[in-house]
Design a protein around this motif. Structure first.
Motif, PDB file in Angstrom:
ATOM      1  N   VAL A 297     -29.043 -82.278 -62.448  1.00  0.00           N
ATOM      2  CA  VAL A 297     -27.770 -82.571 -63.062  1.00  0.00           C
ATOM      3  C   VAL A 297     -27.301 -83.651 -61.985  1.00  0.00           C
ATOM      4  CG1 VAL A 297     -25.514 -81.818 -63.250  1.00  0.00           C
ATOM      5  CG2 VAL A 297     -27.412 -80.305 -63.572  1.00  0.00           C
ATOM      6  N   LEU A 298     -26.926 -84.809 -62.523  1.00  0.00           N
ATOM      7  CA  LEU A 298     -26.461 -85.982 -61.758  1.00  0.00           C
ATOM      8  C   LEU A 298     -25.062 -86.463 -62.262  1.00  0.00           C
ATOM      9  CD1 LEU A 298     -29.901 -86.845 -62.638  1.00  0.00           C
ATOM     10  CD2 LEU A 298     -29.254 -88.075 -60.130  1.00  0.00           C
ATOM     11  N   ALA A 299     -24.254 -86.436 -61.231  1.00  0.00           N
ATOM     12  CA  ALA A 299     -22.909 -87.109 -61.527  1.00  0.00           C
ATOM     13  C   ALA A 299     -22.830 -88.546 -61.573  1.00  0.00           C
ATOM     14  CB  ALA A 299     -21.759 -86.373 -60.693  1.00  0.00           C
ATOM     15  N   VAL A 300     -21.878 -88.857 -62.547  1.00  0.00           N
ATOM     16  CA  VAL A 300     -21.923 -90.499 -62.618  1.00  0.00           C
ATOM     17  C   VAL A 300     -20.728 -90.905 -61.718  1.00  0.00           C
ATOM     18  CG1 VAL A 300     -21.442 -92.470 -64.025  1.00  0.00           C
ATOM     19  CG2 VAL A 300     -23.193 -90.573 -64.891  1.00  0.00           C
ATOM     20  N   GLU A 301     -20.788 -91.808 -60.902  1.00  0.00           N
ATOM     21  CA  GLU A 301     -19.846 -92.261 -59.803  1.00  0.00           C
ATOM     22  C   GLU A 301     -19.839 -93.778 -59.825  1.00  0.00           C
ATOM     23  OE1 GLU A 301     -20.075 -88.662 -56.658  1.00  0.00           O
ATOM     24  OE2 GLU A 301     -21.124 -90.527 -56.138  1.00  0.00           O
ATOM     25  N   ASP A 302     -18.799 -94.409 -59.159  1.00  0.00           N
ATOM     26  CA  ASP A 302     -18.397 -95.713 -58.932  1.00  0.00           C
ATOM     27  C   ASP A 302     -18.485 -96.414 -60.184  1.00  0.00           C
ATOM     28  OD1 ASP A 302     -18.181 -95.098 -56.186  1.00  0.00           O
ATOM     29  OD2 ASP A 302     -20.272 -95.899 -56.082  1.00  0.00           O
ATOM     30  N   GLY A 303     -17.749 -95.907 -61.356  1.00  0.00           N
ATOM     31  CA  GLY A 303     -17.926 -96.655 -62.569  1.00  0.00           C
ATOM     32  C   GLY A 303     -18.994 -96.691 -63.344  1.00  0.00           C
ATOM     33  N   GLY A 304     -20.027 -95.801 -62.996  1.00  0.00           N
ATOM     34  CA  GLY A 304     -21.234 -95.962 -63.506  1.00  0.00           C
ATOM     35  C   GLY A 304     -22.234 -96.656 -62.668  1.00  0.00           C
ATOM     36  N   ASP A 305     -21.824 -97.386 -61.617  1.00  0.00           N
ATOM     37  CA  ASP A 305     -22.702 -98.141 -60.711  1.00  0.00           C
ATOM     38  C   ASP A 305     -23.839 -97.308 -59.832  1.00  0.00           C
ATOM     39  OD1 ASP A 305     -22.093-100.364 -61.798  1.00  0.00           O
ATOM     40  OD2 ASP A 305     -21.134-100.937 -59.873  1.00  0.00           O
ATOM     41  N   ALA A 306     -23.118 -95.676 -59.767  1.00  0.00           N
ATOM     42  CA  ALA A 306     -24.153 -94.846 -58.862  1.00  0.00           C
ATOM     43  C   ALA A 306     -24.075 -93.486 -59.446  1.00  0.00           C
ATOM     44  CB  ALA A 306     -23.212 -94.784 -57.522  1.00  0.00           C
ATOM     45  N   LEU A 307     -25.241 -92.719 -59.260  1.00  0.00           N
ATOM     46  CA  LEU A 307     -25.467 -91.277 -59.518  1.00  0.00           C
ATOM     47  C   LEU A 307     -25.748 -90.588 -58.399  1.00  0.00           C
ATOM     48  CD1 LEU A 307     -28.147 -91.531 -62.229  1.00  0.00           C
ATOM     49  CD2 LEU A 307     -25.721 -91.299 -62.641  1.00  0.00           C
ATOM     50  N   ARG A 308     -25.144 -89.303 -58.515  1.00  0.00           N
ATOM     51  CA  ARG A 308     -25.195 -88.447 -57.384  1.00  0.00           C
ATOM     52  C   ARG A 308     -25.964 -87.227 -57.740  1.00  0.00           C
ATOM     53  NH1 ARG A 308     -21.971 -84.180 -55.945  1.00  0.00           N
ATOM     54  NH2 ARG A 308     -20.341 -85.236 -57.506  1.00  0.00           N
ATOM     55  N   LEU A 309     -26.956 -86.643 -57.303  1.00  0.00           N
ATOM     56  CA  LEU A 309     -27.900 -85.533 -57.419  1.00  0.00           C
ATOM     57  C   LEU A 309     -26.733 -84.218 -57.143  1.00  0.00           C
ATOM     58  CD1 LEU A 309     -30.243 -83.933 -58.632  1.00  0.00           C
ATOM     59  CD2 LEU A 309     -31.256 -84.217 -56.367  1.00  0.00           C
ATOM     60  N   VAL A 310     -26.568 -83.417 -58.257  1.00  0.00           N
ATOM     61  CA  VAL A 310     -25.461 -82.273 -57.881  1.00  0.00           C
ATOM     62  C   VAL A 310     -26.493 -81.118 -57.596  1.00  0.00           C
ATOM     63  CG1 VAL A 310     -24.196 -80.669 -58.953  1.00  0.00           C
ATOM     64  CG2 VAL A 310     -23.769 -83.254 -59.646  1.00  0.00           C
ATOM     65  N   GLY A 311     -27.672 -80.986 -58.405  1.00  0.00           N
ATOM     66  CA  GLY A 311     -28.667 -79.984 -58.227  1.00  0.00           C
ATOM     67  C   GLY A 311     -29.543 -79.819 -59.438  1.00  0.00           C
ATOM     68  N   THR A 312     -30.379 -78.547 -59.334  1.00  0.00           N
ATOM     69  CA  THR A 312     -31.386 -78.443 -60.245  1.00  0.00           C
ATOM     70  C   THR A 312     -31.576 -77.039 -60.909  1.00  0.00           C
ATOM     71  OG1 THR A 312     -33.378 -77.870 -58.723  1.00  0.00           O
ATOM     72  CG2 THR A 312     -33.048 -80.190 -59.330  1.00  0.00           C
ATOM     73  N   VAL A 313     -31.877 -76.840 -62.049  1.00  0.00           N
ATOM     74  CA  VAL A 313     -31.906 -75.474 -62.581  1.00  0.00           C
ATOM     75  C   VAL A 313     -33.325 -75.335 -63.149  1.00  0.00           C
ATOM     76  CG1 VAL A 313     -29.447 -75.325 -62.846  1.00  0.00           C
ATOM     77  CG2 VAL A 313     -30.897 -76.020 -64.705  1.00  0.00           C
ATOM     78  N   PRO A 314     -33.917 -74.055 -63.210  1.00  0.00           N
ATOM     79  CA  PRO A 314     -35.127 -73.947 -63.907  1.00  0.00           C
ATOM     80  C   PRO A 314     -35.042 -74.284 -65.497  1.00  0.00           C
ATOM     81  CG  PRO A 314     -34.575 -72.142 -62.597  1.00  0.00           C
ATOM     82  CD  PRO A 314     -33.429 -72.780 -62.596  1.00  0.00           C
ATOM     83  N   CYS A 315     -36.113 -74.969 -66.085  1.00  0.00           N
ATOM     84  CA  CYS A 315     -36.015 -75.509 -67.530  1.00  0.00           C
ATOM     85  C   CYS A 315     -36.054 -74.398 -68.516  1.00  0.00           C
ATOM     86  CB  CYS A 315     -36.827 -76.377 -67.770  1.00  0.00           C
ATOM     87  SG  CYS A 315     -38.804 -75.929 -67.706  1.00  0.00           S
TER      88      CYS A 315
END
Length: 353
Positions: free
Chosen positions: A273-291
């Motif tokens: 899961v990645l959050a979109v930041e800076d108006g789309g110019d950046a992503l931040r990893l929030v975390g992972t979950v089993p698939c």
């Protein structure tokens, strides 16, 4: 398209060479999103990736074989009916296809090329020879990058450009399709050795995100529709720590509201899961979950849920997504041996090989 008189359906591709049933049609529960199998058809070998026509009446399937081809199916009923013999793509190992400007486009991994097959007004494929655009180049990781390996091709949100992603050349090509011929307009270089696999556009139409297979990361890009220019801004990891071995990221999708990006990583059996930041110019990893299985080959977002085709465990697992946090919660699964992708009859289809 599914409407008030029809139940919503999903179509699931699989690798017949690995025991898959071909193309599975499943009903979609309107409340839970759960899938239940209705039928299967084994019309071509290894229908690993699927796409629907704009009107939802025709389903197209690659045949991911050395003499690659595409088959068209009518999907008026619950069992797809092939409209004619498979049409050769003029390349080997097609891994992805999309519909663009009266053509079916295929990304041919084995031969490192992109093909355009004409579509008749009734949705069937013309038998005319496909137009083939050969990629050229290589990358520094010689086991996988001795030559081009086109992995995905799709139209941009404006419908003006066809965008192809090449794992072998560490680049994305922006192409035009005129009179049935594909021509490279511009080629954008990504970091050498990254191994780009699939690209997903942000709903704002000015950003795109490329998941890389040879390094577990996403390349954030700006997209200029007017000029057909893709500009890389930087890379973001999709895993919180270095993997024990090769990670093999696969699919990528973007939330309709543009707030989150999700990826799948086969070597770790996780969704990120990645959050979109800076108006789309950046992503931040929030975390992972089993698939929910093993070897998540493709990731699809439909009606607020994520659907994962877990190839080696032979199932499709679905997740409810918290709209505030982007966090997926497992809802259930359906058994489909060698599952490779899922598309819905009322939603566009994301990807993978």
């Amino acid at each position: 398209m599914a409407d008030g008189g029809m139940r919503r359906r999903a179509f699931i591709g699989s690798f017949t060479a690995a025991g898959g049933p071909g193309i599975v049609t499943a009903a979609v529960d309107p409340d839970s999103g759960a899938l239940s199998a209705l039928s299967s058809v084994n019309g071509v070998p290894d229908p690993s990736y699927l796409a629907l026509s704009p009107d939802g009446a025709t389903l197209y399937a690659v045949s991911e074989t050395s003499d690659g081809a595409v088959a068209a199916y009518r999907v008026a009923g619950d069992t797809p009916e092939r409209t004619g013999p498979p049409v050769p793509v003029g390349g080997s190992g097609p891994t992805h296809l999309s519909v663009h400007d009266g053509h079916v486009l295929t990304a041919n991994y084995g031969s490192g090329s992109v093909s355009a097959l004409p579509v008749r007004p009734d949705g069937t494929l013309a038998r005319a020879a496909s137009a083939v655009l050969a990629h050229t180049g290589s990358g520094p990781y010689t086991p996988r990058q001795q030559g081009p390996h086109a992995h995905q091709v799709q139209p941009d949100p404006s419908g003006r450009w066809a965008v192809s992603v090449d794992l072998g050349t560490d680049s994305v090509r922006v192409c035009t399709l005129r009179d049935g011929a594909l021509t490279v307009h511009r080629e954008s270089a990504l970091r050498p050795g990254s191994g780009p696999r699939h690209l997903a556009f942000h709903p704002d139409g000015t950003h795109a995100y490329v998941v890389n297979e040879l390094t577990p990361s996403v390349t954030v890009c700006r997209w200029d529709t007017s000029d057909g220019a893709l500009k890389p801004l930087g890379e973001v990891p999709v895993l919180p720590a270095a993997p024990a071995g090769d990670a093999y990221p696969s699919g990528i999708v973007v939330a309709p509201d543009g707030r989150f990006v999700w990826t799948a990583t086969r070597g770790e059996d996780v969704l990120s899961v990645l959050a979109v930041e800076d108006g789309g110019d950046a992503l931040r990893l929030v975390g992972t979950v089993p698939c929910g299985g093993h070897w998540p080959r493709a990731l699809t977002l439909s009606d607020g849920r994520l659907y994962v085709a877990n190839e080696r465990s032979g199932d499709v697992t679905w997740f409810d997504v918290d709209p505030a946090t982007g966090w997926p919660a497992r809802g259930g699964s359906i058994a489909v041996p060698a599952a490779s992708c899922v598309v819905f009859d009322d939603a566009p289809a994301p990807a993978t090989r």
